[in-house]
Design a protein around this motif. Structure first.
Motif, mmCIF file in Angstrom:
data_model
loop_
_atom_site.group_PDB
_atom_site.id
_atom_site.type_symbol
_atom_site.label_atom_id
_atom_site.label_comp_id
_atom_site.label_asym_id
_atom_site.label_seq_id
_atom_site.Cartn_x
_atom_site.Cartn_y
_atom_site.Cartn_z
ATOM 1 N N ALA A 30 6.568 29.591 64.943
ATOM 2 C CA ALA A 30 7.428 30.088 66.023
ATOM 3 C C ALA A 30 8.544 29.078 66.318
ATOM 4 O O ALA A 30 9.717 29.457 66.481
ATOM 5 C CB ALA A 30 6.607 30.365 67.272
ATOM 6 N N LEU A 31 8.198 27.790 66.382
ATOM 7 C CA LEU A 31 9.209 26.752 66.621
ATOM 8 C C LEU A 31 10.207 26.688 65.464
ATOM 9 O O LEU A 31 11.409 26.509 65.680
ATOM 10 C CB LEU A 31 8.545 25.387 66.812
ATOM 11 C CG LEU A 31 7.750 25.193 68.099
ATOM 12 C CD1 LEU A 31 6.969 23.877 68.054
ATOM 13 C CD2 LEU A 31 8.662 25.232 69.304
ATOM 14 N N LEU A 32 9.707 26.858 64.247
ATOM 15 C CA LEU A 32 10.581 26.851 63.073
ATOM 16 C C LEU A 32 11.567 28.019 63.119
ATOM 17 O O LEU A 32 12.758 27.859 62.839
ATOM 18 C CB LEU A 32 9.730 26.903 61.806
ATOM 19 C CG LEU A 32 10.431 26.642 60.491
ATOM 20 C CD1 LEU A 32 10.862 25.181 60.394
ATOM 21 C CD2 LEU A 32 9.515 26.978 59.339
ATOM 22 N N ASN A 33 11.088 29.191 63.495
ATOM 23 C CA ASN A 33 11.965 30.361 63.600
ATOM 24 C C ASN A 33 12.996 30.189 64.710
ATOM 25 O O ASN A 33 14.165 30.546 64.548
ATOM 26 C CB ASN A 33 11.146 31.632 63.824
ATOM 27 C CG ASN A 33 10.431 32.075 62.565
ATOM 28 O OD1 ASN A 33 10.881 31.819 61.460
ATOM 29 N ND2 ASN A 33 9.294 32.740 62.741
ATOM 30 N N ARG A 79 -1.274 14.628 62.989
ATOM 31 C CA ARG A 79 -0.724 14.925 64.309
ATOM 32 C C ARG A 79 0.684 15.495 64.120
ATOM 33 O O ARG A 79 1.490 14.903 63.397
ATOM 34 C CB ARG A 79 -0.652 13.668 65.160
ATOM 35 C CG ARG A 79 -1.911 12.834 65.189
ATOM 36 C CD ARG A 79 -2.896 13.192 66.215
ATOM 37 N NE ARG A 79 -2.283 13.329 67.505
ATOM 38 C CZ ARG A 79 -2.773 14.133 68.437
ATOM 39 N NH1 ARG A 79 -3.844 14.831 68.190
ATOM 40 N NH2 ARG A 79 -2.197 14.220 69.604
ATOM 41 N N PRO A 80 1.008 16.627 64.725
ATOM 42 C CA PRO A 80 2.344 17.203 64.550
ATOM 43 C C PRO A 80 3.418 16.332 65.176
ATOM 44 O O PRO A 80 3.170 15.599 66.128
ATOM 45 C CB PRO A 80 2.241 18.551 65.255
ATOM 46 C CG PRO A 80 1.162 18.372 66.253
ATOM 47 C CD PRO A 80 0.195 17.409 65.649
ATOM 48 N N LYS A 81 4.616 16.428 64.623
ATOM 49 C CA LYS A 81 5.771 15.706 65.152
ATOM 50 C C LYS A 81 6.849 16.728 65.483
ATOM 51 O O LYS A 81 6.808 17.860 65.032
ATOM 52 C CB LYS A 81 6.271 14.697 64.130
ATOM 53 C CG LYS A 81 5.285 13.576 63.852
ATOM 54 C CD LYS A 81 5.811 12.662 62.778
ATOM 55 C CE LYS A 81 4.889 11.511 62.505
ATOM 56 N NZ LYS A 81 3.547 11.863 62.133
ATOM 57 N N ASP A 82 7.800 16.307 66.261
ATOM 58 C CA ASP A 82 8.937 17.168 66.594
ATOM 59 C C ASP A 82 10.157 16.285 66.749
ATOM 60 O O ASP A 82 10.044 15.066 66.863
ATOM 61 C CB ASP A 82 8.665 17.962 67.871
ATOM 62 C CG ASP A 82 9.535 19.213 67.990
ATOM 63 O OD1 ASP A 82 10.465 19.381 67.175
ATOM 64 O OD2 ASP A 82 9.289 20.024 68.884
ATOM 65 N N LEU A 83 11.327 16.879 66.749
ATOM 66 C CA LEU A 83 12.566 16.158 66.942
ATOM 67 C C LEU A 83 13.135 16.575 68.280
ATOM 68 O O LEU A 83 13.252 17.768 68.562
ATOM 69 C CB LEU A 83 13.555 16.490 65.820
ATOM 70 C CG LEU A 83 14.833 15.672 65.839
ATOM 71 C CD1 LEU A 83 15.155 15.187 64.446
ATOM 72 C CD2 LEU A 83 15.978 16.464 66.395
#
Length: 141
Positions: A109-112, A41-45
């Motif tokens: 895209a989020l990383l960029n 499952r992906p995570k984000d900050l």
């Protein structure tokens, strides 16, 4: 010179934001690395929560700068801001048959987007340091 501060709250906030962007970069990179891991499952900050917490530091008897010094001196505790998005959060991807819900395109895209924000914060901090270099050199260059 008691009370002399080289960096004010704004520069400290820039440092915290660069740390938070770096931690988010690591989190998003881990998502990309696990794009083919079944059940991942992906995570984000939550960057906004980190900055909002820092902005609300002025409710205590110690100055905001001193509180920020303590926050920056401690090992960065951004783990609390890392979250697992809800299933209906299409920002990270839809769940596949193997239980993995990482969308590689969205994560990149989020990383960029995060990298561009980091570069903007770094440019602002570099300008602050350039001003200090100018003052230290007595305006000679």
């Amino acid at each position: 010179m008691a009370g002399f501060r080289l960096f004010n709250f704004t520069q400290q906030l820039l440092e915290l934001s660069m740390r938070a962007r770096g931690a988010r970069h690591e989190t998003l990179s881990a998502n990309i690395a696990n794009a083919d891991t079944p059940g991942f499952r992906p995570k984000d900050l939550d960057f906004e929560t980190v900055i909002r917490t820092a902005m609300e530091l002025d409710d205590r008897p110690v100055s905001r700068e001193q509180q920020m010094d303590q926050m920056l001196a401690a090992p960065i505790g951004l783990e609390t801001a890392v979250y697992e998005p809800l299933v209906n959060d299409q920002r990270h991807g839809e769940e596949r048959f193997d239980g993995n819900s990482v969308s590689l395109d969205r994560q990149i895209a989020l990383l960029n987007e995060n990298a561009l924000s980091y570069e903007a914060h770094l440019a602002l901090f570099s300008r602050t340091l350039a001003k200090l270099r100018y003052v230290i050199s007595d305006g000679r260059g």
